[in-house]
Design a protein around this motif. Structure first.
Motif, PDB file in Angstrom:
ATOM      1  N   MET A 143      49.087  43.510  47.616  1.00 43.00           N
ATOM      2  CA  MET A 143      47.987  44.448  47.805  1.00 43.00           C
ATOM      3  C   MET A 143      48.142  45.634  46.846  1.00 43.00           C
ATOM      4  O   MET A 143      47.171  46.102  46.241  1.00 43.00           O
ATOM      5  N   THR A 144      49.386  46.106  46.685  1.00 48.95           N
ATOM      6  CA  THR A 144      49.662  47.219  45.777  1.00 48.95           C
ATOM      7  C   THR A 144      49.408  46.830  44.328  1.00 48.95           C
ATOM      8  O   THR A 144      48.907  47.629  43.531  1.00 48.95           O
ATOM      9  N   LEU A 145      49.738  45.591  43.962  1.00 47.96           N
ATOM     10  CA  LEU A 145      49.466  45.099  42.609  1.00 47.96           C
ATOM     11  C   LEU A 145      47.972  45.196  42.299  1.00 47.96           C
ATOM     12  O   LEU A 145      47.572  45.752  41.266  1.00 47.96           O
ATOM     13  N   TYR A 146      47.147  44.645  43.188  1.00 46.04           N
ATOM     14  CA  TYR A 146      45.690  44.693  42.972  1.00 46.04           C
ATOM     15  C   TYR A 146      45.185  46.134  43.001  1.00 46.04           C
ATOM     16  O   TYR A 146      44.277  46.498  42.245  1.00 46.04           O
ATOM     17  N   ARG A 147      45.782  46.942  43.865  1.00 48.56           N
ATOM     18  CA  ARG A 147      45.365  48.351  43.951  1.00 48.56           C
ATOM     19  C   ARG A 147      45.550  49.051  42.616  1.00 48.56           C
ATOM     20  O   ARG A 147      44.654  49.744  42.130  1.00 48.56           O
ATOM     21  N   LEU A 156      37.792  52.737  42.177  1.00 51.02           N
ATOM     22  CA  LEU A 156      38.473  53.204  43.388  1.00 51.02           C
ATOM     23  C   LEU A 156      37.790  52.751  44.682  1.00 51.02           C
ATOM     24  O   LEU A 156      38.391  52.804  45.750  1.00 51.02           O
ATOM     25  N   LYS A 157      36.541  52.309  44.595  1.00 55.52           N
ATOM     26  CA  LYS A 157      35.822  51.877  45.795  1.00 55.52           C
ATOM     27  C   LYS A 157      36.520  50.718  46.508  1.00 55.52           C
ATOM     28  O   LYS A 157      36.659  50.739  47.745  1.00 55.52           O
ATOM     29  N   PRO A 158      37.004  49.685  45.770  1.00 51.13           N
ATOM     30  CA  PRO A 158      37.723  48.596  46.455  1.00 51.13           C
ATOM     31  C   PRO A 158      38.954  49.092  47.206  1.00 51.13           C
ATOM     32  O   PRO A 158      39.265  48.587  48.293  1.00 51.13           O
ATOM     33  N   ILE A 159      39.642  50.086  46.643  1.00 54.73           N
ATOM     34  CA  ILE A 159      40.861  50.601  47.280  1.00 54.73           C
ATOM     35  C   ILE A 159      40.503  51.348  48.555  1.00 54.73           C
ATOM     36  O   ILE A 159      41.148  51.177  49.596  1.00 54.73           O
ATOM     37  N   MET A 160      39.462  52.187  48.489  1.00 55.91           N
ATOM     38  CA  MET A 160      39.046  52.940  49.674  1.00 55.91           C
ATOM     39  C   MET A 160      38.641  52.004  50.803  1.00 55.91           C
ATOM     40  O   MET A 160      39.077  52.169  51.951  1.00 55.91           O
ATOM     41  N   LEU A 161      37.806  51.009  50.483  1.00 61.45           N
ATOM     42  CA  LEU A 161      37.345  50.075  51.510  1.00 61.45           C
ATOM     43  C   LEU A 161      38.516  49.304  52.123  1.00 61.45           C
ATOM     44  O   LEU A 161      38.575  49.108  53.345  1.00 61.45           O
ATOM     45  N   VAL A 206      41.451  41.171  51.371  1.00 62.83           N
ATOM     46  CA  VAL A 206      40.274  42.009  51.139  1.00 62.83           C
ATOM     47  C   VAL A 206      40.382  42.691  49.780  1.00 62.83           C
ATOM     48  O   VAL A 206      39.419  42.711  48.996  1.00 62.83           O
ATOM     49  N   MET A 207      41.563  43.252  49.480  1.00 66.20           N
ATOM     50  CA  MET A 207      41.781  43.926  48.196  1.00 66.20           C
ATOM     51  C   MET A 207      41.613  42.939  47.043  1.00 66.20           C
ATOM     52  O   MET A 207      40.960  43.253  46.030  1.00 66.20           O
ATOM     53  N   ARG A 208      42.171  41.739  47.176  1.00 62.13           N
ATOM     54  CA  ARG A 208      42.062  40.730  46.122  1.00 62.13           C
ATOM     55  C   ARG A 208      40.600  40.390  45.857  1.00 62.13           C
ATOM     56  O   ARG A 208      40.163  40.334  44.695  1.00 62.13           O
TER      57      ARG A 208
END
Length: 448
Positions: A143-147, A156-161, A206-208
């Protein structure tokens, strides 16, 4: 004025979502603590100890992967999408190694709990909690990699969601698993560990999904042979960032241990002001991340003026924020500390320490943002050297001998520890600002 708006507005635009992300991340531990605390005070103690054991491991991994942010930002600015995809594949190789290592090390730490925790019941809960968390580590790492690939692309929207999903899922699952519902038996504090596992993989997928849509460059459209040696080189570059973050956390934990030798109420007062400081510093951490992205972008553009104005702008913003929060702490310190305890002596001690916290926070915020400038220039060793010297060569030894043992003092007290911490952070901020200024100037010479 228009130039400053051109510099400050993109920084604030990046920083505001990052502030929300940081607050969501900080709230995860708070939720586990609250749910476990409502169940039983022993479960609360166990989760607190377990979090203190595994969190430094994950923070180390987060720091290592953070090196992807400035690299992605520079490649994104130059539209080098094939290199972004190659960098992502290198990140996946690193993430695999970190996932395996984290899984093994957290299990080992779990087995050590009965030996390092005197209360056998608390040790048993902590052990079960850590065994669960070990299975969450791979999900959190990926998750951190994709972040960071998304953060480096200023998406940044994907990270917030994702963090909102993570926060909600962890809260709901923690409550259900800890207390039990329907046919589910109550698992107590260990249930928060199991909740971490499910919520970590929910958030990871979700992040991916969201990041692959927002940053299509990471999709593998053709076969690329990723060199293991180059992947390890990325890991080596990120290692100083991770070690820097861990050294700061371990230093604060060490200072808490020193305070514990001065009495129970002193421990409580020290922990109150540390918690207050950690919440307030979240905003400079977000500004620092935004600064890293902007500096990396201007470096890719070979825009020297942009780098200089960015450094100056974030310094002014951070200084204003630090002074504003210091004023609030000084004026409202008693009311703030009263929220954490009903013991009058603890409140008096914590209120006295608030004044030192106010000074500490100004300089800590400045050094945090200056470190963001250096990382944007892909200078990763300087922050490590400064933190290592200021915390572990100056602050820790002097805090022990003067604050705990009373060396050169009339009596030992926790005030001395915070005075030394404030002075040490002043030195760290000065050193980091000088280093960042020199590197910005020298980067101009290199680009020419």
């Amino acid at each position: 004025m228009k130039v400053l708006d051109h510099i400050s507005l993109p920084i604030l635009k990046l920083a505001l979502p990052l502030i929300l992300i940081q607050l969501c991340q900080a709230s995860l531990g708070l939720i586990n603590t609250l749910v476990a605390g409502k169940f039983n005070y022993q479960d609360l103690a166990a989760i607190g100890l377990g979090s203190s054991i595994w969190t430094p491991v994950f923070i180390l991994f987060t720091g290592i992967l953070y090196v992807l942010v400035p690299k992605t930002s520079m490649l994104q600015q130059n539209n080098e999408h094939s290199k972004i995809q190659y960098l992502f594949q290198q990140g996946k190789n690193i993430s695999l190694l970190l996932s395996i290592f984290g899984f093994v090390i957290v299990h080992i730490l779990a087995f050590l709990c009965p030996a390092i925790i005197s209360d056998h019941y608390v040790a048993h809960i902590t052990q079960n909690y850590l065994h669960c968390v070990a299975f969450a580590i791979p999900g959190l790492v990926y998750m951190t990699l994709y972040r960071f690939m998304s953060e480096g692309s200023s998406q940044l929207k994907p990270i917030m969601l994702t963090f909102i999903v993570l926060l909600l899922s962890d809260a709901i699952l923690s409550y259900l698993l800890v207390n039990g519902i329907g046919n589910l038996p109550p698992l107590g504090g260990a249930g928060t560990g199991l909740a971490n596992v499910f919520s970590a993989y929910i958030a990871c997928f979700v992040m991916r999904y969201l990041v692959r849509k927002a940053v299509p460059a990471i999709k593998r459209d053709h076969h690329q042979v990723v060199s293991t040696s180059e992947s390890l080189q990325i890991l080596k570059q990120g290692l100083p960032i991770g070690v820097t973050l861990v050294l700061q956390i371990l230093a604060l934990s060490t200072l808490a241990f020193f305070a514990s030798e001065l009495g129970t109420r002193t421990i409580a007062a020290h922990q109150i002001v540390i918690n207050i400081a950690m919440v307030i510093i979240m905003i400079p951490v977000a500004i620092s991340s935004a600064t890293t992205i902007r500096i990396a972008t201007f470096s890719a553009q070979r825009n020297q003026k942009g780098k200089q104005l960015t450094g100056l702008t974030v310094a002014v913003i951070t200084l204003c924020y630090g002074m504003f929060m210091a004023l609030i702490l000084i004026l409202c310190g008693g009311q703030i500390t009263a929220l954490f305890s009903q013991d009058e002596q603890v409140i008096v001690l914590a209120t006295g320490l608030i004044h030192y916290v106010a000074i500490f926070l100004i300089f800590d915020a400045l050094q945090t943002v200056a470190a963001g400038v250096l990382r944007g220039l892909q200078q990763f060793m300087q922050p490590l050297a400064v933190i290592l010297f200021c915390y572990w060569i100056i602050i820790i030894p002097l805090s022990y001998f003067m604050g705990v043992k009373g060396w050169l003092q009339i009596t030992a007290n926790v005030d001395i520890i915070w005075q030394i911490l404030a002075c040490g952070m002043c030195l760290a901020a000065l050193a980091m600002i000088i280093q960042s200024y020199r590197k910005v100037q020298s980067s101009h010479l290199v680009s020419e």
